[in-house]
Write a protein that holds these residues in place. Structure first.
Motif, PDB file in Angstrom:
ATOM      1  N   TYR A 155      -5.602 -15.196   2.597  1.00 30.28           N
ATOM      2  CA  TYR A 155      -5.304 -14.068   3.487  1.00 30.28           C
ATOM      3  C   TYR A 155      -5.811 -12.751   2.911  1.00 30.28           C
ATOM      4  CZ  TYR A 155      -2.214 -17.268   5.993  1.00 30.28           C
ATOM      5  OH  TYR A 155      -1.710 -18.323   6.720  1.00 30.28           O
ATOM      6  N   THR A 156      -5.612 -12.547   1.619  1.00 28.27           N
ATOM      7  CA  THR A 156      -6.077 -11.291   1.022  1.00 28.27           C
ATOM      8  C   THR A 156      -7.598 -11.251   0.948  1.00 28.27           C
ATOM      9  OG1 THR A 156      -5.775 -12.182  -1.221  1.00 28.27           O
ATOM     10  CG2 THR A 156      -3.965 -10.910  -0.280  1.00 28.27           C
ATOM     11  N   PRO A 180       7.231 -11.133   5.779  1.00 28.10           N
ATOM     12  CA  PRO A 180       7.493 -10.286   4.597  1.00 28.10           C
ATOM     13  C   PRO A 180       7.602 -11.050   3.281  1.00 28.10           C
ATOM     14  CG  PRO A 180       9.534 -10.726   5.719  1.00 28.10           C
ATOM     15  CD  PRO A 180       8.465 -11.419   6.537  1.00 28.10           C
ATOM     16  N   GLU A 181       7.406 -12.379   3.325  1.00 28.30           N
ATOM     17  CA  GLU A 181       7.659 -13.187   2.127  1.00 28.30           C
ATOM     18  C   GLU A 181       6.869 -12.691   0.908  1.00 28.30           C
ATOM     19  OE1 GLU A 181       7.368 -17.845   0.617  1.00 28.30           O
ATOM     20  OE2 GLU A 181       6.822 -17.318   2.679  1.00 28.30           O
ATOM     21  N   HIS A 182       5.622 -12.283   1.140  1.00 31.24           N
ATOM     22  CA  HIS A 182       4.762 -11.877   0.023  1.00 31.24           C
ATOM     23  C   HIS A 182       4.476 -10.376   0.044  1.00 31.24           C
ATOM     24  CE1 HIS A 182       4.045 -16.034  -1.160  1.00 31.24           C
ATOM     25  NE2 HIS A 182       3.856 -16.319   0.118  1.00 31.24           N
ATOM     26  N   ALA A 183       5.424  -9.617   0.569  1.00 34.05           N
ATOM     27  CA  ALA A 183       5.218  -8.171   0.708  1.00 34.05           C
ATOM     28  C   ALA A 183       5.065  -7.464  -0.634  1.00 34.05           C
ATOM     29  CB  ALA A 183       6.379  -7.549   1.486  1.00 34.05           C
ATOM     30  N   GLU A 184       5.593  -8.055  -1.707  1.00 37.12           N
ATOM     31  CA  GLU A 184       5.509  -7.421  -3.023  1.00 37.12           C
ATOM     32  C   GLU A 184       4.345  -7.944  -3.856  1.00 37.12           C
ATOM     33  OE1 GLU A 184       9.254  -7.599  -4.992  1.00 37.12           O
ATOM     34  OE2 GLU A 184      10.326  -6.566  -3.378  1.00 37.12           O
ATOM     35  N   ILE A 189      -0.392  -5.738  -1.282  1.00 37.49           N
ATOM     36  CA  ILE A 189      -0.159  -4.287  -1.258  1.00 37.49           C
ATOM     37  C   ILE A 189      -1.479  -3.534  -1.305  1.00 37.49           C
ATOM     38  CG2 ILE A 189       0.813  -2.362  -2.588  1.00 37.49           C
ATOM     39  CD1 ILE A 189       3.049  -4.306  -3.452  1.00 37.49           C
ATOM     40  N   TYR A 190      -2.406  -4.016  -2.117  1.00 47.54           N
ATOM     41  CA  TYR A 190      -3.705  -3.354  -2.260  1.00 47.54           C
ATOM     42  C   TYR A 190      -4.457  -3.352  -0.933  1.00 47.54           C
ATOM     43  CZ  TYR A 190      -8.411  -2.409  -4.031  1.00 47.54           C
ATOM     44  OH  TYR A 190      -9.662  -1.884  -4.244  1.00 47.54           O
ATOM     45  N   VAL A 191      -4.485  -4.504  -0.251  1.00 43.13           N
ATOM     46  CA  VAL A 191      -5.179  -4.571   1.041  1.00 43.13           C
ATOM     47  C   VAL A 191      -4.494  -3.658   2.055  1.00 43.13           C
ATOM     48  CG1 VAL A 191      -5.822  -6.064   2.975  1.00 43.13           C
ATOM     49  CG2 VAL A 191      -6.058  -6.898   0.630  1.00 43.13           C
ATOM     50  N   GLN A 192      -3.179  -3.707   2.088  1.00 41.89           N
ATOM     51  CA  GLN A 192      -2.453  -2.843   3.024  1.00 41.89           C
ATOM     52  C   GLN A 192      -2.750  -1.372   2.770  1.00 41.89           C
ATOM     53  OE1 GLN A 192       1.564  -4.355   2.238  1.00 41.89           O
ATOM     54  NE2 GLN A 192       1.705  -4.944   4.389  1.00 41.89           N
TER      55      GLN A 192
END
Length: 203
Positions: A155-156, A180-184, A189-192
């Motif tokens: 996904y990333t 949200p499972e992998h929100a951290e 985070i970098y992609v977001q």
């Protein structure tokens, strides 16, 4: 782990399993020089230790010693051609050397017999993106997601591809299935963050 295996070696000097596990523990904690020293001690005792050759190849890649890494992978290719991590580790080295066409050739050959291995498609997506073949890259990442719906790297990788294509909203959408499972997760985070910045959303 490092303390435990070091203590084991005090009791049984040159104990092969402890040497290898200690090398791996140093590698996992980013102590690459120490990892190299211990894995070389393994190979002094067991020159045909395939996992040790693989670990040494990975260490050499991290240290920028790419030709040395390829020699280790060539040994594995000769003596254990079906070794599970051979292709992914060799391709990582080739990509670091900017030998993208060779990496793609390796991956496509591996996929002839391992069509269900998602990590090969992830690397193929990365390799195609290096060549600017965005559609092929997108297809490879999407195939990885179909094969391994829980693989965050797929996904990333796709999200980063959309960032390069300046498809910021699509980058965010591509992450939705793992939130949200992998929100951290730092890669998420970098992609977001990059996507929001691309959309001028700084609040």
């Amino acid at each position: 782990a490092i303390v435990a295996y070091t203590n084991a070696l005090k009791i049984r000097d040159n104990h092969l399993p402890s040497l290898f596990k200690l090398a791996f523990a140093y590698f996992r904690t980013d102590h690459f020089e120490e990892a190299q020293q211990y894995v070389q001690r393994v190979l002094e005792q067991a020159p045909d230790h395939i996992e040790a050759h693989d670990l040494l190849g990975v260490i050499y890649t991290v240290l920028g010693r790419y030709e040395d890494a390829l020699q280790e992978f060539a040994f594995i290719q000769q003596h254990a051609p079906d070794y599970a991590q051979l292709t992914t580790h060799k391709v990582t080295t080739l990509l670091n050397m900017q030998r993208v066409d060779e990496a793609i050739t390796e991956l496509r050959a591996a996929l002839e017999t391992r069509r269900e291995q998602a990590d090969l498609y992830i690397q193929l997506g990365k390799a195609y993106s290096y060549k600017g073949q965005m559609k092929e890259s997108e297809d490879a990442y999407q195939q990885a997601i179909r094969l391994a719906p829980d693989n965050v790297s797929a996904y990333t990788g796709l999200g980063n591809l959309y960032m390069v294509m300046e498809r910021y909203n699509q980058a965010l959408i591509s992450l939705a299935p793992i939130l949200p499972e992998h929100a951290e997760n730092l890669d998420v985070i970098y992609v977001q963050g990059r996507a929001y910045a691309g959309q001028q959303r700084f609040g």
